[in-house]
Design an enzyme around this catalytic site. Structure first.
Site, PDB file in Angstrom:
ATOM      1  N   ASP A   1      72.176 -32.181  21.842  1.00  0.00           N
ATOM      2  CA  ASP A   1      73.219 -31.156  21.857  1.00  0.00           C
ATOM      3  C   ASP A   1      74.115 -31.360  23.078  1.00  0.00           C
ATOM      4  O   ASP A   1      73.621 -31.630  24.178  1.00  0.00           O
ATOM      5  CB  ASP A   1      72.551 -29.765  21.895  1.00  0.00           C
TER       6      ASP A   1
ATOM      7  N   ASN B   1      70.438 -20.967  13.126  1.00  0.00           N
ATOM      8  CA  ASN B   1      71.368 -19.846  12.939  1.00  0.00           C
ATOM      9  C   ASN B   1      72.117 -19.960  11.610  1.00  0.00           C
ATOM     10  O   ASN B   1      72.560 -21.057  11.253  1.00  0.00           O
ATOM     11  CB  ASN B   1      72.383 -19.832  14.085  1.00  0.00           C
TER      12      ASN B   1
ATOM     13  N   GLN C   1      75.901 -18.613  14.315  1.00  0.00           N
ATOM     14  CA  GLN C   1      76.260 -19.961  13.852  1.00  0.00           C
ATOM     15  C   GLN C   1      77.716 -20.242  14.217  1.00  0.00           C
ATOM     16  O   GLN C   1      78.599 -19.428  13.929  1.00  0.00           O
ATOM     17  CB  GLN C   1      76.056 -20.089  12.335  1.00  0.00           C
TER      18      GLN C   1
ATOM     19  N   HIS D   1      71.917 -26.878  10.588  1.00  0.00           N
ATOM     20  CA  HIS D   1      71.249 -27.642  11.647  1.00  0.00           C
ATOM     21  C   HIS D   1      70.112 -26.825  12.225  1.00  0.00           C
ATOM     22  O   HIS D   1      70.132 -25.590  12.169  1.00  0.00           O
ATOM     23  CB  HIS D   1      72.235 -28.057  12.753  1.00  0.00           C
TER      24      HIS D   1
ATOM     25  N   HIS E   1      67.988 -26.264  15.791  1.00  0.00           N
ATOM     26  CA  HIS E   1      67.940 -26.521  17.230  1.00  0.00           C
ATOM     27  C   HIS E   1      66.494 -26.800  17.635  1.00  0.00           C
ATOM     28  O   HIS E   1      65.596 -26.013  17.309  1.00  0.00           O
ATOM     29  CB  HIS E   1      68.392 -25.282  18.009  1.00  0.00           C
TER      30      HIS E   1
HETATM   31  P1  AMP Z   1      75.140 -23.055  16.313  1.00  0.00           P
HETATM   32  O1  AMP Z   1      75.690 -22.039  17.283  1.00  0.00           O
HETATM   33  O2  AMP Z   1      73.762 -22.775  15.855  1.00  0.00           O
HETATM   34  O3  AMP Z   1      76.108 -23.312  15.176  1.00  0.00           O
HETATM   35  O4  AMP Z   1      75.010 -24.377  17.158  1.00  0.00           O
HETATM   36  C1  AMP Z   1      76.009 -25.317  17.321  1.00  0.00           C
HETATM   37  C2  AMP Z   1      75.542 -26.242  18.419  1.00  0.00           C
HETATM   38  O5  AMP Z   1      76.224 -27.463  18.283  1.00  0.00           O
HETATM   39  C3  AMP Z   1      75.797 -25.744  19.840  1.00  0.00           C
HETATM   40  O6  AMP Z   1      74.563 -25.712  20.550  1.00  0.00           O
HETATM   41  C4  AMP Z   1      76.758 -26.765  20.419  1.00  0.00           C
HETATM   42  O7  AMP Z   1      76.509 -27.025  21.772  1.00  0.00           O
HETATM   43  C5  AMP Z   1      76.493 -27.974  19.563  1.00  0.00           C
HETATM   44  N1  AMP Z   1      77.602 -28.894  19.371  1.00  0.00           N
HETATM   45  C6  AMP Z   1      78.856 -28.586  18.971  1.00  0.00           C
HETATM   46  N2  AMP Z   1      79.592 -29.712  18.842  1.00  0.00           N
HETATM   47  C7  AMP Z   1      78.766 -30.744  19.158  1.00  0.00           C
HETATM   48  C8  AMP Z   1      78.938 -32.160  19.221  1.00  0.00           C
HETATM   49  N3  AMP Z   1      80.103 -32.730  18.930  1.00  0.00           N
HETATM   50  N4  AMP Z   1      77.869 -32.915  19.563  1.00  0.00           N
HETATM   51  C9  AMP Z   1      76.681 -32.328  19.873  1.00  0.00           C
HETATM   52  N5  AMP Z   1      76.464 -31.007  19.835  1.00  0.00           N
HETATM   53  C10 AMP Z   1      77.493 -30.226  19.491  1.00  0.00           C
END
Ligand code: AMP
Ligand code: ZN
Length: 136
Positions: free
Chosen positions: A32, A88, A95, A101, A103
Site C-alpha cells: 500500500d 471496506n 472504501q 481489495h 488490506h
Molecule cells: P480503501 O480505503 O479500502 O478503498 O483502500 C484504498 C487503499 O489503496 C488505501 O490504503 C490507499 O493508500 C491505497 N492506494 C491507493 N492508490 C494506490 C496505489 N496506486 N498503489 C498502492 N496503494 C494505493
C-alpha cells in the site's frame, strides 16, 4: 473483465508498476502506498469486481486463503506481533478505491495505530430484534 478507468485494474494487470510481493493468475499482492504500518499490503484480484457483493464466491474463497498465506509470510519476514485483515465496501464503510481489495496490516507492539470502532451498548431485546431481522 477489466474496467478502463480503474487504477487497481491497471495495477493488478501490471500496466501501472507497483511493489508486488506476490502474483499468480488471478491475484496480485502489492504494498500500500499509504501504509498503516510497515508491510501493509493489498490483495487485488486481476478481474474487476467493485466490492464483496460483486465478487464471485470462488474468488472470495481464494482471496481468503491467500490472505492467510500472506499474513503468515509477512508476519514471519517482518517480525510482526499481530495482524489485521480489513476489507471496506462502499463509501460509507471507508472504501476509496472501488475495486475489491483486502488490506493486510501487520501490527507491531507500540505501532500507535488504531483500527477500531466505538462499541455500542445494546440491550438483550435489541440484539434479539436484530437477530430476527437478519435471520427471518
Ligand atoms: P480503501 O480505503 O479500502 O478503498 O483502500 C484504498 C487503499 O489503496 C488505501 O490504503 C490507499 O493508500 C491505497 N492506494 C491507493 N492508490 C494506490 C496505489 N496506486 N498503489 C498502492 N496503494 C494505493
Ligand atoms: Zn478494477
Amino acid at each position: 473483465m477489466r474496467k478502463d478507468d480503474c487504477i487497481f485494474c491497471k495495477i493488478a494487470n501490471g500496466e501501472i508498476p507497483s511493489k508486488t510481493i506476490y502474483e499468480d493468475e488471478e491475484f496480485r499482492v502489492i504494498l500500500d502506498l499509504g501504509p498503516a504500518t510497515k508491510g501493509h499490503a493489498l490483495i487485488l484480484p486481476k478481474e474487476h469486481f467493485q466490492n464483496i457483493y460483486e465478487i464471485p464466491q470462488e474468488t472470495a474463497a481464494k482471496a481468503m486463503i491467500l490472505a492467510k498465506k500472506m499474513a503468515t509470510l509477512i508476519t514471519e519476514k517482518l517480525h510482526a506481533d499481530g495482524f489485521n485483515i480489513v476489507q471496506n465496501n462502499n463509501e460509507v464503510a471507508g472504501q476509496t478505491v472501488f475495486h475489491f481489495h483486502m488490506h493486510l496490516i501487520p501490527r507491531y507492539e507500540g505501532d500507535g495505530q488504531n483500527i477500531n470502532w466505538i462499541p455500542g451498548e445494546p440491550t438483550q431485546e435489541e440484539l434479539e430484534k436484530i437477530k430476527d431481522e437478519i435471520t427471518k
